[in-house]
Design a protein around this motif. Structure first.
Motif, mmCIF file in Angstrom:
data_model
loop_
_atom_site.group_PDB
_atom_site.id
_atom_site.type_symbol
_atom_site.label_atom_id
_atom_site.label_comp_id
_atom_site.label_asym_id
_atom_site.label_seq_id
_atom_site.Cartn_x
_atom_site.Cartn_y
_atom_site.Cartn_z
ATOM 1 N N UNK A 120 0.851 -1.189 0.000
ATOM 2 C CA UNK A 120 0.000 0.000 0.000
ATOM 3 C C UNK A 120 0.886 1.237 0.000
ATOM 4 N N UNK A 121 0.373 2.395 -0.411
ATOM 5 C CA UNK A 121 1.186 3.614 -0.402
ATOM 6 C C UNK A 121 1.779 3.900 0.970
ATOM 7 N N UNK A 122 3.037 4.301 0.970
ATOM 8 C CA UNK A 122 3.719 4.581 2.222
ATOM 9 C C UNK A 122 5.186 4.212 2.141
ATOM 10 N N UNK A 123 5.928 4.402 3.240
ATOM 11 C CA UNK A 123 7.374 4.135 3.246
ATOM 12 C C UNK A 123 7.689 2.655 3.009
ATOM 13 N N UNK A 124 8.851 2.412 2.417
ATOM 14 C CA UNK A 124 9.316 1.040 2.224
ATOM 15 C C UNK A 124 10.835 1.010 2.299
ATOM 16 N N UNK A 125 11.365 -0.184 2.466
ATOM 17 C CA UNK A 125 12.800 -0.414 2.401
ATOM 18 C C UNK A 125 13.085 -1.558 1.443
ATOM 19 N N UNK A 126 14.185 -1.409 0.721
ATOM 20 C CA UNK A 126 14.642 -2.453 -0.195
ATOM 21 C C UNK A 126 16.022 -2.901 0.248
ATOM 22 N N UNK A 127 16.186 -4.195 0.444
ATOM 23 C CA UNK A 127 17.472 -4.777 0.823
ATOM 24 C C UNK A 127 18.060 -5.494 -0.393
ATOM 25 N N UNK A 128 19.278 -5.124 -0.748
ATOM 26 C CA UNK A 128 19.942 -5.676 -1.923
ATOM 27 C C UNK A 128 21.201 -6.404 -1.475
ATOM 28 N N UNK A 129 21.279 -7.674 -1.791
ATOM 29 C CA UNK A 129 22.424 -8.482 -1.412
ATOM 30 C C UNK A 129 23.051 -9.091 -2.661
ATOM 31 N N UNK A 130 24.371 -8.939 -2.809
ATOM 32 C CA UNK A 130 25.083 -9.566 -3.916
ATOM 33 C C UNK A 130 25.365 -11.020 -3.550
ATOM 34 N N UNK A 131 24.765 -11.914 -4.295
ATOM 35 C CA UNK A 131 24.934 -13.350 -4.043
ATOM 36 C C UNK A 131 26.210 -13.862 -4.685
ATOM 37 N N UNK A 132 26.489 -13.375 -5.902
ATOM 38 C CA UNK A 132 27.669 -13.840 -6.647
ATOM 39 C C UNK A 132 28.096 -12.767 -7.637
ATOM 40 N N UNK A 133 29.399 -12.578 -7.741
ATOM 41 C CA UNK A 133 29.984 -11.700 -8.755
ATOM 42 C C UNK A 133 30.836 -12.556 -9.678
ATOM 43 N N UNK A 134 30.534 -12.519 -10.982
ATOM 44 C CA UNK A 134 31.258 -13.349 -11.943
ATOM 45 C C UNK A 134 31.885 -12.526 -13.046
#
Length: 328
Positions: free
Chosen positions: A76-90
């Motif tokens: 719904x409209x309102x604040x949010x957070x996004x968590x970004x995790x690098x699983x693998x770098x190739x």
């Protein structure tokens, strides 16, 4: 309330730059970019892409290649957070695990593969010759198109305009009249113009993809609500086929969206779609090249699984949004 490029903005949270190995980004789900009372799925994926594009800034793999998402709970409209995790770098790809949260509750989980679409890489694979590649599935040139009525439940309908291609409705009607059935699934297509000052970027693409609709009007009257359904997304996947921005010879803010629906059972349906460049804007007068369909470029392909439910289930979330706002 803001245009898409502003409404999807996310910012890194410096004091929480790493939580459990993930970078944290914050944003605010804009109340205009909603379907009824609930945030529009394509818009939410655009916020995820905006965050991950920042995450990949400066990386040798700056371009999204593939996105696979699962919608767990309504947003719904309102604040949010996004968590970004690098699983693998190739050498060719980076794999990211992304979570969308509201009030510490996971709403969307997403896996995104990043690469580099500006180069073929150290060990390029084969590419189909033009003679064996599909041409743009749209049949009506955008110069000969007129703006269609927007969807009844989209609160952001002033932020875009579209022109549904009549060819697909006519083709299905002919098939039913001559053979008693629609062959090959129900097809739909439209030119979609996003009212933005900047040209299309990867973060804009999910909006175009999620606007593909079910051609309810061709179904018999006894089918029921004639499209008065809420279709919350269960899963959504998207593969990018070219680098954006960078398509200077095509319309900068218009794409052709083509979708086909083959199965709808017990309210659960699947949609496959393709997004293509446009030779010009909707209704923009220009000389039509007879071979224009061959010259268009496929921007993205994907699929979606959604559930058709009564619209009242959408409106229930308006109370939750108001309760949330009262506690801020």
């Amino acid at each position: 309330m803001a245009p898409l490029s502003t409404a999807i903005l996310t910012t890194p949270v410096q004091e929480l730059i790493r939580t459990h190995g993930a970078k944290v980004y914050e944003g605010n789900a804009d109340p205009e970019w909603t379907y009824g009372s609930v945030s529009f799925g394509g818009y939410l994926l655009s916020t995820l892409l905006h965050a991950t594009l920042q995450h990949q800034s400066g990386s040798p793999h700056p371009d999204p290649i593939y996105l696979n998402s699962q919608f767990i709970r309504a947003v719904v409209p309102g604040p949010f957070r996004i968590l970004v995790k690098t699983v693998k770098t190739g050498n060719q790809f980076d794999n990211l695990d992304v979570g969308f949260y509201q009030k510490d509750m996971l709403k969307i989980t997403c896996q995104i593969t990043y690469g580099n679409l500006s180069s073929s890489g150290a060990d390029p694979g084969p590419t189909l010759p033009a003679a064996y590649s599909p041409e743009c599935p749209m049949h009506t040139h955008p110069a000969a198109s007129a703006v269609s009525k927007p969807h009844w439940a989209q609160n952001f309908c002033t932020r875009y305009e579209w022109s549904e291609d009549p060819f697909f409705y006519q083709e299905m009607a002919r098939s039913v009249a001559s053979k008693g059935r629609v062959e090959g699934g129900m097809k739909w297509g439209a030119w979609i113009h996003l009212k933005e000052e900047q040209e299309i970027t990867p973060a804009h693409v999910p909006i175009f993809a999620d606007l593909t609709r079910m051609p309810w009007d061709v179904l018999p009257a006894e089918f029921g609500q004639k499209g008065r359904w809420w279709l919350p997304t269960l899963t959504f996947s998207l593969e990018f086929k070219c680098k954006l921005p960078g398509l200077e010879s095509f319309a900068p803010t218009t794409l052709g969206a083509f979708g086909w629906k083959r199965h709808l059972q017990n309210g659960r349906w699947n949609d496959s779609f393709e997004l293509w460049t446009a030779p010009c804007g909707i209704g923009e007068k220009q000389k039509v090249d007879e071979k224009w369909r061959e010259k268009m470029v496929c921007v993205a392909v994907g699929s979606q699984v959604a559930l058709a439910v009564a619209p009242e289930r959408n409106s229930r979330h308006s109370k939750k949004a108001e309760e949330w706002k009262s506690k801020l």
